[in-house]
Design an enzyme around this catalytic site. Structure first.
Site, PDB file in Angstrom:
ATOM      1  N   ARG A 102       0.883  -1.177   0.000  1.00  0.00           N
ATOM      2  CA  ARG A 102       0.000   0.000   0.000  1.00  0.00           C
ATOM      3  C   ARG A 102       0.910   1.213   0.000  1.00  0.00           C
ATOM      4  O   ARG A 102       1.655   1.421   0.965  1.00  0.00           O
ATOM      5  CB  ARG A 102      -0.921  -0.037   1.221  1.00  0.00           C
ATOM      6  CG  ARG A 102      -1.736   1.214   1.379  1.00  0.00           C
ATOM      7  CD  ARG A 102      -2.878   1.080   2.363  1.00  0.00           C
ATOM      8  NE  ARG A 102      -4.004   0.392   1.767  1.00  0.00           N
ATOM      9  CZ  ARG A 102      -5.270   0.501   2.193  1.00  0.00           C
ATOM     10  NH1 ARG A 102      -5.549   1.268   3.232  1.00  0.00           N
ATOM     11  NH2 ARG A 102      -6.239  -0.151   1.595  1.00  0.00           N
ATOM     12  N   HIS A 129      -6.972   0.832  -6.789  1.00  0.00           N
ATOM     13  CA  HIS A 129      -7.239  -0.078  -5.673  1.00  0.00           C
ATOM     14  C   HIS A 129      -7.895  -1.354  -6.244  1.00  0.00           C
ATOM     15  O   HIS A 129      -9.083  -1.596  -6.045  1.00  0.00           O
ATOM     16  CB  HIS A 129      -8.152   0.615  -4.661  1.00  0.00           C
ATOM     17  CG  HIS A 129      -8.204  -0.018  -3.308  1.00  0.00           C
ATOM     18  ND1 HIS A 129      -7.450  -1.139  -2.971  1.00  0.00           N
ATOM     19  CD2 HIS A 129      -8.938   0.278  -2.205  1.00  0.00           C
ATOM     20  CE1 HIS A 129      -7.710  -1.469  -1.716  1.00  0.00           C
ATOM     21  NE2 HIS A 129      -8.603  -0.637  -1.235  1.00  0.00           N
ATOM     22  N   GLN A 132      -9.956  -3.936  -4.097  1.00  0.00           N
ATOM     23  CA  GLN A 132     -11.289  -3.454  -3.726  1.00  0.00           C
ATOM     24  C   GLN A 132     -12.294  -3.791  -4.818  1.00  0.00           C
ATOM     25  O   GLN A 132     -13.407  -4.239  -4.548  1.00  0.00           O
ATOM     26  CB  GLN A 132     -11.225  -1.928  -3.518  1.00  0.00           C
ATOM     27  CG  GLN A 132     -12.551  -1.319  -3.133  1.00  0.00           C
ATOM     28  CD  GLN A 132     -13.026  -1.803  -1.776  1.00  0.00           C
ATOM     29  OE1 GLN A 132     -12.288  -1.735  -0.807  1.00  0.00           O
ATOM     30  NE2 GLN A 132     -14.254  -2.304  -1.700  1.00  0.00           N
ATOM     31  N   ASP A 220     -17.125   7.101  -2.249  1.00  0.00           N
ATOM     32  CA  ASP A 220     -15.946   6.925  -1.394  1.00  0.00           C
ATOM     33  C   ASP A 220     -15.699   8.266  -0.701  1.00  0.00           C
ATOM     34  O   ASP A 220     -16.331   9.272  -1.044  1.00  0.00           O
ATOM     35  CB  ASP A 220     -14.751   6.509  -2.281  1.00  0.00           C
ATOM     36  CG  ASP A 220     -13.468   6.229  -1.502  1.00  0.00           C
ATOM     37  OD1 ASP A 220     -13.533   6.076  -0.261  1.00  0.00           O
ATOM     38  OD2 ASP A 220     -12.389   6.183  -2.129  1.00  0.00           O
ATOM     39  N   CYS A 260     -16.604   1.665  -0.362  1.00  0.00           N
ATOM     40  CA  CYS A 260     -15.473   0.774  -0.062  1.00  0.00           C
ATOM     41  C   CYS A 260     -15.083   0.833   1.419  1.00  0.00           C
ATOM     42  O   CYS A 260     -14.397  -0.060   1.902  1.00  0.00           O
ATOM     43  CB  CYS A 260     -14.288   1.120  -0.940  1.00  0.00           C
ATOM     44  SG  CYS A 260     -13.741   2.830  -0.744  1.00  0.00           S
ATOM     45  N   ARG A 288     -13.913  -8.861   0.550  1.00  0.00           N
ATOM     46  CA  ARG A 288     -12.470  -8.639   0.412  1.00  0.00           C
ATOM     47  C   ARG A 288     -11.729  -9.930   0.762  1.00  0.00           C
ATOM     48  O   ARG A 288     -10.748 -10.306   0.130  1.00  0.00           O
ATOM     49  CB  ARG A 288     -11.996  -7.502   1.331  1.00  0.00           C
ATOM     50  CG  ARG A 288     -12.578  -6.122   1.032  1.00  0.00           C
ATOM     51  CD  ARG A 288     -12.069  -5.553  -0.276  1.00  0.00           C
ATOM     52  NE  ARG A 288     -10.624  -5.479  -0.334  1.00  0.00           N
ATOM     53  CZ  ARG A 288      -9.884  -4.472   0.139  1.00  0.00           C
ATOM     54  NH1 ARG A 288     -10.471  -3.423   0.664  1.00  0.00           N
ATOM     55  NH2 ARG A 288      -8.564  -4.484   0.045  1.00  0.00           N
TER      56      ARG A 288
HETATM   57  N1  NVA Z   1      -9.848   6.655  -1.622  1.00  0.00           N
HETATM   58  C1  NVA Z   1      -9.575   6.188  -0.291  1.00  0.00           C
HETATM   59  C2  NVA Z   1      -9.807   4.720  -0.213  1.00  0.00           C
HETATM   60  C3  NVA Z   1      -9.583   4.104   1.131  1.00  0.00           C
HETATM   61  C4  NVA Z   1      -9.805   2.628   1.109  1.00  0.00           C
HETATM   62  C5  NVA Z   1      -8.130   6.537   0.083  1.00  0.00           C
HETATM   63  O1  NVA Z   1      -7.248   6.397  -0.771  1.00  0.00           O
HETATM   64  O2  NVA Z   1      -7.891   6.951   1.205  1.00  0.00           O
HETATM   65  N1   CP Z   2     -11.526  -0.313   1.657  1.00  0.00           N
HETATM   66  C1   CP Z   2     -10.287  -0.393   2.177  1.00  0.00           C
HETATM   67  O1   CP Z   2      -9.300  -0.640   1.473  1.00  0.00           O
HETATM   68  O2   CP Z   2     -10.228  -0.197   3.513  1.00  0.00           O
HETATM   69  P1   CP Z   2      -8.904  -0.050   4.400  1.00  0.00           P
HETATM   70  O3   CP Z   2      -8.280   1.274   4.060  1.00  0.00           O
HETATM   71  O4   CP Z   2      -9.409  -0.113   5.798  1.00  0.00           O
HETATM   72  O5   CP Z   2      -7.976  -1.180   4.076  1.00  0.00           O
END
Ligand code: NVA
Ligand code: CP
Length: 301
Positions: A102, A129, A132, A220, A260, A288
């Site tokens: 990540r 992502h 997801q 989101d 998500c 997931r």
């Molecule tokens: N768009 C959000 C998704 C979190 C799962 C982020 O990148 O923070």
């Molecule tokens: N939806 C998702 O990826 O959640 P987290 O940021 O909690 O992993």
């Protein structure tokens, strides 16, 4: 050896076979039947950003498949002290059987993949992502019975999840409407790639137009990880881009609402909708686990 950096690294057929496998794993898990096919295999997880679902679902997936996982905050590794991504990737490849990362910058994933001899999985970047979206497609299929020909309407920020949604919908024959304020449109290259895949994509700044006739409404957070400095501006710019009961009236009667998560009730979605009869958000979160198990089984040798 294959990496999953973008949902577009998978073909339509590969996605469908992962979804079939995930359905099967979910059904078997309910009956207490688990497969330990990844015994003695290890997933290394390199995370530069926070996570609840992704981290836990990957860790549980590896454990239930008989293997193990090692979670590392990037700052805790020697990467935080200047060791190169190339050396890190080569060394991890000698120990582990896959890496889930990540990252702040998608290029970090590309570099990791270039130097890894084990599969690299995008566990969220600034651009995409994909994990997801595997879960989202599984959830939509559970609720609607099929994917092709549906209309998914994305309301809010044209962010990483939106980018993967555009590609995933294009691969699966789902029409996608996207409503963002001006200046928050999805990544142009992604939209181009999706159109090359034959995707049917409508971009607008009008949430009601986008929601019209939707089978699925998806949103989101307005402030993604990394966007915190723009919080005040974003809260103002996105005010009209909320999934609420009024917006639902523009969609089909049996619309399914996705998020998500994490959600900010009262911002991008109201509490009554997030927790209401149309919401599939907890199934989405659960899936997931099943989709990532299917993915790990397909990638790890
Ligand atoms: N768009 C959000 C998704 C979190 C799962 C982020 O990148 O923070
Ligand atoms: N939806 C998702 O990826 O959640 P987290 O940021 O909690 O992993």
């Amino acid at each position: 050896m294959k990496h999953l950096l973008s949902i577009n690294d998978l073909t339509h057929e590969e996605i469908n076979s992962l979804l079939d496998k995930a359905d099967d794993l979910k059904e078997k898990r309910k009956r207490g039947k688990i497969t330990r096919e990844l015994e003695h295999k290890t997933l290394t997880m390199l995370f530069e950003k926070s996570s609840t679902r992704t981290r836990i679902s990957f860790e549980v997936a590896m454990r239930e498949l008989g293997g193990g996982s090692i979670y590392l905050n990037l700052a805790d590794t020697q990467l935080g002290r200047g060791e190169s991504i190339a050396d890190t990737a080569k060394v991890i490849s000698r120990y582990a059987h896959a890496v889930a990362a990540r990252v702040n910058d998608h290029h970090t994933l590309i570099e990791l993949a270039e130097h890894s001899t084990i599969p690299v999985i995008n566990a969220l970047s600034d651009i995409e992502h994909p994990c997801q979206l595997l879960s989202d497609l599984m959830t939509i299929r559970e609720y609607k019975g099929h994917l092709k020909g549906l209309t998914l309407s994305w309301i809010g920020d044209g962010n990483n999840v939106c980018n993967s949604a555009i590609l995933a919908c294009s691969l699966e024959g789902i029409h996608i409407n996207i409503a963002t304020p001006r200046g928050y449109e999805p990544d142009r290259n992604i939209v181009m790639q999706a159109r090359e895949l034959g995707g049917s994509i409508t971009l607008t700044d009008n949430p009601e137009d986008a929601a019209a006739g939707a089978d699925v409404l998806y949103t989101d957070v307005w402030v993604s990880m990394g966007d915190e400095a723009e919080t005040m501006k974003r809260l103002n710019d996105f005010k009209k881009y909320q999934i609420n009961s009024k917006l639902l009236q523009h969609a089909k009667n049996n619309v399914t609402v996705l998020h998500c998560l994490p959600a900010h009730r009262g911002e991008e979605i109201t509490g009554d909708v997030a927790d209401g009869q149309h919401s599939a958000i907890l199934d989405q979160a659960e899936n997931r686990l099943h989709t990532q198990k299917a993915l790990l089984l397909s990638l790890i040798r």
